[in-house]
Design an enzyme around this catalytic site. Structure first.
Site, PDB file in Angstrom:
ATOM      1  N   LYS A  30     -40.281  37.978 -40.518  1.00 14.88           N
ATOM      2  CA  LYS A  30     -39.099  37.103 -40.575  1.00 14.88           C
ATOM      3  C   LYS A  30     -39.514  35.669 -40.903  1.00 14.88           C
ATOM      4  O   LYS A  30     -40.515  35.182 -40.392  1.00 14.88           O
ATOM      5  CB  LYS A  30     -38.388  37.106 -39.212  1.00 14.88           C
ATOM      6  CG  LYS A  30     -37.902  38.472 -38.773  1.00 14.88           C
ATOM      7  CD  LYS A  30     -37.446  38.463 -37.325  1.00 14.88           C
ATOM      8  CE  LYS A  30     -38.554  38.200 -36.349  1.00 14.88           C
ATOM      9  NZ  LYS A  30     -38.181  38.424 -34.940  1.00 14.88           N
ATOM     10  N   THR A  57     -30.277  28.243 -32.220  1.00 17.57           N
ATOM     11  CA  THR A  57     -30.803  29.488 -32.789  1.00 17.57           C
ATOM     12  C   THR A  57     -31.406  30.392 -31.710  1.00 17.57           C
ATOM     13  O   THR A  57     -32.236  31.243 -32.003  1.00 17.57           O
ATOM     14  CB  THR A  57     -31.878  29.166 -33.852  1.00 17.57           C
ATOM     15  OG1 THR A  57     -32.862  28.305 -33.240  1.00 17.57           O
ATOM     16  CG2 THR A  57     -31.294  28.486 -35.067  1.00 17.57           C
ATOM     17  N   GLY A 111     -31.897  33.391 -29.766  1.00 22.76           N
ATOM     18  CA  GLY A 111     -31.495  34.792 -29.916  1.00 22.76           C
ATOM     19  C   GLY A 111     -31.488  35.308 -31.335  1.00 22.76           C
ATOM     20  O   GLY A 111     -31.047  36.434 -31.582  1.00 22.76           O
ATOM     21  N   THR A 112     -32.001  34.536 -32.282  1.00 26.10           N
ATOM     22  CA  THR A 112     -31.951  34.995 -33.683  1.00 26.10           C
ATOM     23  C   THR A 112     -32.744  36.297 -33.880  1.00 26.10           C
ATOM     24  O   THR A 112     -32.230  37.270 -34.424  1.00 26.10           O
ATOM     25  CB  THR A 112     -32.492  33.919 -34.658  1.00 26.10           C
ATOM     26  OG1 THR A 112     -33.717  33.414 -34.144  1.00 26.10           O
ATOM     27  CG2 THR A 112     -31.516  32.797 -34.855  1.00 26.10           C
ATOM     28  N   GLY A 113     -34.002  36.280 -33.420  1.00 27.13           N
ATOM     29  CA  GLY A 113     -34.857  37.454 -33.640  1.00 27.13           C
ATOM     30  C   GLY A 113     -34.361  38.660 -32.865  1.00 27.13           C
ATOM     31  O   GLY A 113     -34.351  39.791 -33.377  1.00 27.13           O
ATOM     32  N   CYS A 114     -33.921  38.411 -31.627  1.00 26.47           N
ATOM     33  CA  CYS A 114     -33.416  39.511 -30.781  1.00 26.47           C
ATOM     34  C   CYS A 114     -32.184  40.132 -31.427  1.00 26.47           C
ATOM     35  O   CYS A 114     -32.020  41.367 -31.447  1.00 26.47           O
ATOM     36  CB  CYS A 114     -33.061  38.982 -29.397  1.00 26.47           C
ATOM     37  SG  CYS A 114     -34.402  38.107 -28.590  1.00 26.47           S
TER      38      CYS A 114
HETATM   39  N1  LIG Z   1     -31.961  28.097 -39.604  1.00 25.23           N
HETATM   40  C1  LIG Z   1     -31.795  29.340 -40.063  1.00 25.23           C
HETATM   41  N2  LIG Z   1     -30.929  29.578 -41.077  1.00 25.23           N
HETATM   42  C2  LIG Z   1     -30.737  30.832 -41.554  1.00 25.23           C
HETATM   43  N3  LIG Z   1     -31.397  31.910 -41.086  1.00 25.23           N
HETATM   44  C3  LIG Z   1     -32.283  31.736 -40.093  1.00 25.23           C
HETATM   45  C4  LIG Z   1     -32.538  30.449 -39.518  1.00 25.23           C
HETATM   46  N4  LIG Z   1     -33.464  30.585 -38.522  1.00 25.23           N
HETATM   47  C5  LIG Z   1     -33.765  31.898 -38.478  1.00 25.23           C
HETATM   48  N5  LIG Z   1     -33.079  32.592 -39.429  1.00 25.23           N
HETATM   49  C6  LIG Z   1     -33.104  34.038 -39.646  1.00 25.23           C
HETATM   50  O1  LIG Z   1     -32.951  34.626 -38.356  1.00 25.23           O
HETATM   51  C7  LIG Z   1     -33.716  35.815 -38.253  1.00 25.23           C
HETATM   52  C8  LIG Z   1     -34.726  35.683 -37.118  1.00 25.23           C
HETATM   53  O2  LIG Z   1     -35.827  34.977 -37.621  1.00 25.23           O
HETATM   54  P1  LIG Z   1     -36.820  34.087 -36.774  1.00 25.23           P
HETATM   55  O3  LIG Z   1     -36.097  32.895 -36.260  1.00 25.23           O
HETATM   56  O4  LIG Z   1     -37.986  33.873 -37.660  1.00 25.23           O
HETATM   57  O5  LIG Z   1     -37.211  35.071 -35.587  1.00 25.23           O
HETATM   58  P2  LIG Z   1     -37.481  34.751 -34.040  1.00 25.23           P
HETATM   59  O6  LIG Z   1     -36.149  34.449 -33.435  1.00 25.23           O
HETATM   60  O7  LIG Z   1     -38.084  36.030 -33.557  1.00 25.23           O
HETATM   61  O8  LIG Z   1     -38.415  33.585 -33.983  1.00 25.23           O
HETATM   62  C9  LIG Z   1     -34.340  35.999 -39.635  1.00 25.23           C
HETATM   63  O9  LIG Z   1     -33.469  36.787 -40.430  1.00 25.23           O
HETATM   64  C10 LIG Z   1     -34.419  34.575 -40.170  1.00 25.23           C
HETATM   65  O10 LIG Z   1     -34.506  34.519 -41.575  1.00 25.23           O
HETATM   66  C1  LIG Z   2     -35.975  38.316 -22.631  1.00 21.93           C
HETATM   67  C2  LIG Z   2     -36.279  37.439 -23.798  1.00 21.93           C
HETATM   68  N1  LIG Z   2     -36.658  37.985 -24.952  1.00 21.93           N
HETATM   69  C3  LIG Z   2     -36.951  37.201 -26.011  1.00 21.93           C
HETATM   70  C4  LIG Z   2     -36.861  35.826 -25.922  1.00 21.93           C
HETATM   71  C5  LIG Z   2     -37.199  34.946 -27.098  1.00 21.93           C
HETATM   72  O1  LIG Z   2     -36.250  33.967 -27.234  1.00 21.93           O
HETATM   73  P1  LIG Z   2     -36.390  32.828 -28.314  1.00 21.93           P
HETATM   74  O2  LIG Z   2     -37.677  32.165 -28.102  1.00 21.93           O
HETATM   75  O3  LIG Z   2     -35.151  32.017 -28.312  1.00 21.93           O
HETATM   76  O4  LIG Z   2     -36.460  33.586 -29.665  1.00 21.93           O
HETATM   77  P2  LIG Z   2     -35.344  34.535 -30.267  1.00 21.93           P
HETATM   78  O5  LIG Z   2     -34.385  34.912 -29.206  1.00 21.93           O
HETATM   79  O6  LIG Z   2     -34.722  33.718 -31.341  1.00 21.93           O
HETATM   80  O7  LIG Z   2     -36.117  35.713 -30.750  1.00 21.93           O
HETATM   81  C6  LIG Z   2     -36.461  35.298 -24.696  1.00 21.93           C
HETATM   82  N2  LIG Z   2     -36.332  33.982 -24.526  1.00 21.93           N
HETATM   83  N3  LIG Z   2     -36.171  36.125 -23.643  1.00 21.93           N
END
Ligand SMILES: Nc1ncnc2c1ncn2[C@@H]1O[C@H](COP(=O)(O)OP(=O)(O)O)[C@@H](O)[C@H]1O
Ligand SMILES: Cc1ncc(COP(=O)(O)OP(=O)(O)O)c(N)n1
Length: 229
Positions: free
Chosen positions: A141, A172, A174-177
């Site tokens: 991602k 943002t 919870g984006t990855g979750c």
């Molecule tokens: N600012 C943003 N604008 C648009 N898409 C985003 C943005 N930040 C994250 N994404 C998208 O959200 C999803 C989660 O990505 P990411 O943030 O890299 O994961 P994580 O939450 O695990 O760190 C991916 O599809 C990424 O491209």
């Molecule tokens: C239970 C739990 N799982 C995953 C996360 C990671 O949260 P965050 O750092 O905000 O990243 P994404 O939710 O965007 O993947 C967490 N805080 N708690």
């Protein structure tokens, strides 16, 4: 259906404490679900420690699981180690070989591969290395890169790209979750891996566009069915 692997004390400002759930009760939670109801897809998020990962992998392996999506959650945005550092190898060795799609973000892909990722070429290199660890598909991602939000899928032969404009939001959490859960849900509905990711990408983009500033830190993405039909 959910299986609780750890309880976190967290808010929009960070993760402050974690209480791991005992291995026996994790195993039991999985068994009672799988013994009762057909599971179309499974998503694994935070797994915390070695014993937890082994228990999950061993218990899932007793069942014929379809469509396993693993989000290799390692360190929260606030810097809290959600996966204990010594559990990384267990995650790779025990879970990756039974995984359909693994969804590392850039820092996770760096930790898993030992590469420094700065551009698309590095992302593709990392995806190839992770693929050799056993998952059928690797989705790296691009949320942590600059420019467009580009996610890169590798299936062992070719790359697919999922792009969206970068949304200028600090909310943002919870984006990855959300993305990995949406992929698993789409797989469970019978969509192919590429269709599942395509739709999940549209879903997360809408959820970020509709995210909101609640709390003093990083607010949550907003997901509800009406956003996406
Ligand atoms: N600012 C943003 N604008 C648009 N898409 C985003 C943005 N930040 C994250 N994404 C998208 O959200 C999803 C989660 O990505 P990411 O943030 O890299 O994961 P994580 O939450 O695990 O760190 C991916 O599809 C990424 O491209
Ligand atoms: C239970 C739990 N799982 C995953 C996360 C990671 O949260 P965050 O750092 O905000 O990243 P994404 O939710 O965007 O993947 C967490 N805080 N708690």
């Amino acid at each position: 259906m959910s299986v609780i692997t750890a309880v976190t004390a967290q808010n929009s400002q960070g993760v402050f404490a974690v209480q791991d759930i005992s291995v026996d009760i994790i195993q039991k939670q999985i068994e009672v679900i799988f013994d009762d109801i057909f599971v179309d897809a499974t998503k694994i998020g935070m797994v915390s420690k070695t014993e937890t990962i082994k228990a999950i992998a061993d218990t899932l392996s007793k069942y014929k699981i379809n469509n396993l999506v693993v989000d290799p959650v390692m360190v929260s945005k606030s810097g809290f180690h959600l996966l204990q550092p010594d559990a990384k190898e267990t995650l790779i060795n025990h879970l990756f070989p039974i995984t359909t799609v693994v969804t590392p973000n850039i820092p996770e892909a760096e930790v898993i591969t030992g590469l420094e990722i700065q551009n698309l070429n590095d992302i593709e290199k990392a995806a190839k290395i992770i693929y050799k660890m056993g998952p059928k598909y690797v989705l790296v991602k691009g949320g942590h890169m600059e420019g467009e939000a580009l996610d890169v899928l590798y299936d062992g032969q070719k790359f697919n790209y999922y792009n969206s404009p970068r949304i200028n939001s600090k909310n943002t959490h919870g984006t990855g979750c959300t993305l990995s859960s949406a992929i698993a849900s789409n797989l469970g509905k019978g969509l192919s891996v590429t269709e599942s990711i395509e739709k999940a990408k549209i879903y997360i983009t809408l959820a970020i566009e509709n995210s909101f500033p609640i709390g003093k830190g990083v607010g949550p993405v907003h997901h509800f069915y009406e956003l996406y039909k």
